[in-house]
Design a protein around this motif. Structure first.
Motif, PDB file in Angstrom:
ATOM      1  N   ARG A   1     -67.075  22.445  99.145  1.00  0.00           N
ATOM      2  CA  ARG A   1     -66.319  22.358 100.315  1.00  0.00           C
ATOM      3  C   ARG A   1     -65.029  22.517  99.919  1.00  0.00           C
ATOM      4  O   ARG A   1     -63.938  22.978 100.592  1.00  0.00           O
ATOM      5  CB  ARG A   1     -66.943  21.410 100.895  1.00  0.00           C
ATOM      6  N   THR A   2     -64.613  21.428  98.842  1.00  0.00           N
ATOM      7  CA  THR A   2     -63.221  21.448  98.277  1.00  0.00           C
ATOM      8  C   THR A   2     -62.497  22.396  97.891  1.00  0.00           C
ATOM      9  O   THR A   2     -61.341  22.963  98.097  1.00  0.00           O
ATOM     10  CB  THR A   2     -63.216  20.322  97.414  1.00  0.00           C
ATOM     11  N   VAL A   3     -63.278  23.436  96.794  1.00  0.00           N
ATOM     12  CA  VAL A   3     -62.566  24.529  96.151  1.00  0.00           C
ATOM     13  C   VAL A   3     -62.282  25.523  96.940  1.00  0.00           C
ATOM     14  O   VAL A   3     -61.526  26.366  97.124  1.00  0.00           O
ATOM     15  CB  VAL A   3     -63.531  24.620  94.974  1.00  0.00           C
ATOM     16  N   LYS A   4     -63.119  25.899  98.184  1.00  0.00           N
ATOM     17  CA  LYS A   4     -63.098  26.992  98.675  1.00  0.00           C
ATOM     18  C   LYS A   4     -61.840  27.065  99.707  1.00  0.00           C
ATOM     19  O   LYS A   4     -61.423  28.097 100.158  1.00  0.00           O
ATOM     20  CB  LYS A   4     -64.323  27.248  99.751  1.00  0.00           C
ATOM     21  N   THR A   5     -61.101  25.853  99.673  1.00  0.00           N
ATOM     22  CA  THR A   5     -59.872  26.018 100.652  1.00  0.00           C
ATOM     23  C   THR A   5     -58.793  26.133  99.707  1.00  0.00           C
ATOM     24  O   THR A   5     -57.652  26.174 100.133  1.00  0.00           O
ATOM     25  CB  THR A   5     -59.858  24.507 101.177  1.00  0.00           C
TER      26      THR A   5
ATOM     27  N   GLU B   1     -76.881  15.060  92.279  1.00  0.00           N
ATOM     28  CA  GLU B   1     -76.311  16.366  91.971  1.00  0.00           C
ATOM     29  C   GLU B   1     -75.950  17.477  92.992  1.00  0.00           C
ATOM     30  O   GLU B   1     -74.797  18.004  93.000  1.00  0.00           O
ATOM     31  CB  GLU B   1     -77.267  16.984  90.923  1.00  0.00           C
ATOM     32  N   ARG B   2     -77.118  17.591  93.855  1.00  0.00           N
ATOM     33  CA  ARG B   2     -76.818  18.474  95.061  1.00  0.00           C
ATOM     34  C   ARG B   2     -75.778  18.030  96.036  1.00  0.00           C
ATOM     35  O   ARG B   2     -74.988  19.152  96.466  1.00  0.00           O
ATOM     36  CB  ARG B   2     -78.130  19.028  95.525  1.00  0.00           C
ATOM     37  N   ALA B   3     -75.565  17.035  96.121  1.00  0.00           N
ATOM     38  CA  ALA B   3     -74.400  16.335  96.838  1.00  0.00           C
ATOM     39  C   ALA B   3     -73.073  16.650  96.157  1.00  0.00           C
ATOM     40  O   ALA B   3     -72.348  16.699  97.095  1.00  0.00           O
ATOM     41  CB  ALA B   3     -74.582  14.900  97.242  1.00  0.00           C
ATOM     42  N   MET B   4     -72.982  16.430  94.885  1.00  0.00           N
ATOM     43  CA  MET B   4     -71.768  16.853  94.349  1.00  0.00           C
ATOM     44  C   MET B   4     -71.510  17.977  94.303  1.00  0.00           C
ATOM     45  O   MET B   4     -70.275  18.420  94.668  1.00  0.00           O
ATOM     46  CB  MET B   4     -71.731  16.163  92.632  1.00  0.00           C
ATOM     47  N   TYR B   5     -72.521  18.905  94.253  1.00  0.00           N
ATOM     48  CA  TYR B   5     -72.105  20.385  94.286  1.00  0.00           C
ATOM     49  C   TYR B   5     -71.652  20.688  95.605  1.00  0.00           C
ATOM     50  O   TYR B   5     -70.583  21.616  95.929  1.00  0.00           O
ATOM     51  CB  TYR B   5     -73.335  21.208  94.097  1.00  0.00           C
ATOM     52  N   SER B   6     -72.023  20.045  96.756  1.00  0.00           N
ATOM     53  CA  SER B   6     -71.867  20.416  98.149  1.00  0.00           C
ATOM     54  C   SER B   6     -70.295  19.887  98.379  1.00  0.00           C
ATOM     55  O   SER B   6     -69.660  20.544  98.788  1.00  0.00           O
ATOM     56  CB  SER B   6     -72.698  19.701  99.115  1.00  0.00           C
ATOM     57  N   LEU B   7     -69.920  18.818  97.754  1.00  0.00           N
ATOM     58  CA  LEU B   7     -68.417  18.403  97.975  1.00  0.00           C
ATOM     59  C   LEU B   7     -67.745  19.237  97.140  1.00  0.00           C
ATOM     60  O   LEU B   7     -66.430  19.569  97.705  1.00  0.00           O
ATOM     61  CB  LEU B   7     -68.336  16.838  97.294  1.00  0.00           C
ATOM     62  N   VAL B   8     -67.843  19.547  95.877  1.00  0.00           N
ATOM     63  CA  VAL B   8     -67.149  20.559  95.231  1.00  0.00           C
ATOM     64  C   VAL B   8     -66.766  21.940  95.647  1.00  0.00           C
ATOM     65  O   VAL B   8     -65.794  22.361  96.020  1.00  0.00           O
ATOM     66  CB  VAL B   8     -67.614  20.752  93.780  1.00  0.00           C
TER      67      VAL B   8
ATOM     68  N   LEU C   1     -65.340  10.215 103.244  1.00  0.00           N
ATOM     69  CA  LEU C   1     -65.264  11.863 102.980  1.00  0.00           C
ATOM     70  C   LEU C   1     -64.862  12.407 104.006  1.00  0.00           C
ATOM     71  O   LEU C   1     -64.481  13.626 103.870  1.00  0.00           O
ATOM     72  CB  LEU C   1     -66.930  12.203 102.987  1.00  0.00           C
ATOM     73  N   GLN C   2     -64.685  11.791 105.418  1.00  0.00           N
ATOM     74  CA  GLN C   2     -64.106  12.531 106.302  1.00  0.00           C
ATOM     75  C   GLN C   2     -62.404  13.002 106.169  1.00  0.00           C
ATOM     76  O   GLN C   2     -61.722  12.430 105.605  1.00  0.00           O
ATOM     77  CB  GLN C   2     -64.059  11.634 107.759  1.00  0.00           C
ATOM     78  N   GLY C   3     -62.384  14.216 106.263  1.00  0.00           N
ATOM     79  CA  GLY C   3     -60.991  14.729 106.258  1.00  0.00           C
ATOM     80  C   GLY C   3     -60.430  14.815 104.711  1.00  0.00           C
ATOM     81  O   GLY C   3     -59.107  14.550 104.481  1.00  0.00           O
TER      82      GLY C   3
ATOM     83  N   ILE D   1     -72.164  13.684 106.683  1.00  0.00           N
ATOM     84  CA  ILE D   1     -70.709  14.089 106.985  1.00  0.00           C
ATOM     85  C   ILE D   1     -70.728  15.507 107.065  1.00  0.00           C
ATOM     86  O   ILE D   1     -69.854  16.203 107.465  1.00  0.00           O
ATOM     87  CB  ILE D   1     -70.070  13.232 106.036  1.00  0.00           C
ATOM     88  N   LEU D   2     -71.145  16.225 105.813  1.00  0.00           N
ATOM     89  CA  LEU D   2     -70.882  17.601 105.629  1.00  0.00           C
ATOM     90  C   LEU D   2     -71.803  18.499 106.166  1.00  0.00           C
ATOM     91  O   LEU D   2     -71.788  19.676 106.212  1.00  0.00           O
ATOM     92  CB  LEU D   2     -70.951  17.768 104.169  1.00  0.00           C
TER      93      LEU D   2
END
Length: 382
Positions: free
Chosen positions: A159-163, A150-157, A109-111, A140-141
């Motif tokens: 973090r990704t989409v906001k960039t 589910e909440r881990a996936m929301y967190s990953l998504v 997940l890093q980077g 990591i996050l």
């Protein structure tokens, strides 16, 4: 943008004691030819590349040969993520160097950063979301809310989409169990103490989501797709038709999907009947070489049943005799024990041995122990 989506290769798989490397090589030769025929702009491989975290040497060699053929012969970029069977560290080795050649390996997940490819309409952002346990996402996050899958996936998504630019075309590559999906026996559960599922709404920001984990090709909502495994890896998959998915995205992000079927070296089939009838041989053009599970309806003794069957079908791997168990009493959770979770099986066993049901504290201790074993297995011996 033409996207060829596949997943769950499980290289190095052993099926009822049979090493499947030759069968996997056969199907991957077809896949490489398909790349040449369809000329996609990118290939997405959505996890479970290997069957275990430390794969055998022949599995590593097969992956190397397959990816090299695609990149050197056709120059098609590849985005490949880790699944729950893979070692993120091993799969992601050398990723910065290989990315220059068009091979994007994402394990950790890093980077995490999107892979950006262009067509005549502009850029498409391919967002890798490799499998990660909730505890890893929390660390990591630095997100204490990531307490389940589910909440881990929301967190990953998030973090990704906001960039990304808000109007960009976006594709997710993820390894997850989306609620409502059809599972099979050969998929390792993502969670012991809970469902391990995520809601389809996690992927709402994306124009297409290329999923791995479930072995049956299927849709889970608009533009959320499991390509399924390349081969059948359990007898519960005998009715599956294995394929890869070709997705064609237009300038607005609208995606049209097409299944392209692959033909295995040997099929995985189930036969049922009396042994004298089965020994007459294949019907309807079926192959003698297929991997078979045979259910015998005979009620009397059958001497050396598997020996006789293998004279006609050399790859009989399993025999069932229902009449031998039909008189027994099934205690605990009803149904086929192979379809039950670890916690259900242990709860039934515990109650039969102690005479008392498993309480919440004991269930929690069991769940913590088994999940710890799964974590260790990811870096265990071959």
């Amino acid at each position: 943008m033409r996207i060829l989506h596949t997943s769950d290769w499980h290289l190095g798989r052993i099926f009822h004691g049979v090493h499947l490397t030759d069968d996997q090589s056969y199907i991957l030769d077809q896949f490489v030819k398909l790349v040449g025929d369809t000329r996609p702009d990118v290939i997405l491989i959505a996890g479970d590349i290997y069957d275990r975290s430390v794969p055998p040497a022949e599995a590593v060699k097969l992956l190397d040969e397959t990816l090299s053929s695609i990149l050197l012969d056709f120059g098609v970029p590849i985005v490949m993520i880790a699944g729950n069977h893979d070692s993120p560290e091993r799969l992601g080795f050398g990723t910065r160097l290989l990315a220059r050649q068009g091979l994007h390996l994402i394990g950790q997940l890093q980077g995490l950063t999107p892979v950006v490819l262009h067509d005549s309409h502009g850029p498409v952002y391919f967002c890798p979301l490799p499998y990660a346990e909730p505890a890893v996402v929390r660390e990591i996050l630095a997100d204490p809310e990531a307490v389940d899958h589910e909440r881990a996936m929301y967190s990953l998504v998030n973090r990704t989409v906001k960039t990304l630019p808000p109007d960009a075309r976006k594709v997710a590559i993820a390894h997850a169990f989306v609620a409502g999906g059809e599972a099979s026996e050969s998929e390792r559960p993502l969670s012991v103490g809970g469902t391990g599922t995520v809601d389809a709404s996690c992927f709402q920001p994306f124009h297409y989501t290329a999923l791995g984990h479930l072995h049956q090709s299927q849709n889970n909502g608009d533009n959320i797709r499991y390509a399924g495994s390349l081969m059948k890896y359990s007898f519960s998959e005998s009715a599956h038709t294995k394929s890869v998915t070709l997705a064609e995205m237009d300038g607005t992000g609208k995606t049209a999907l097409k299944e392209i079927c692959l033909t295995p070296r040997r099929d995985v089939r189930c036969l049922e009947g009396f042994i004298k009838d089965i020994l007459t041989g294949p019907q309807n053009g079926e192959s003698r070489e297929d991997y078979l599970m045979v259910t015998l309806q005979d009620t009397g003794a059958v001497l050396d049943a598997i020996g006789k069957l293998r004279e006609v079908y050399p790859n009989v791997l399993h025999i069932e005799r229902p009449h031998l168990t039909s008189g027994g009493e099934l205690r605990g959770p009803g149904g086929d024990h192979r379809r039950l979770s670890e916690i259900d099986l242990f709860s039934s066993f515990f109650e039969q041995v102690t005479g008392a049901p498993l309480d919440d504290g004991q269930a929690g201790a069991f769940t913590e122990t088994v999940e710890g074993l799964y974590r260790k297995e990811r870096e265990a011996r071959p």
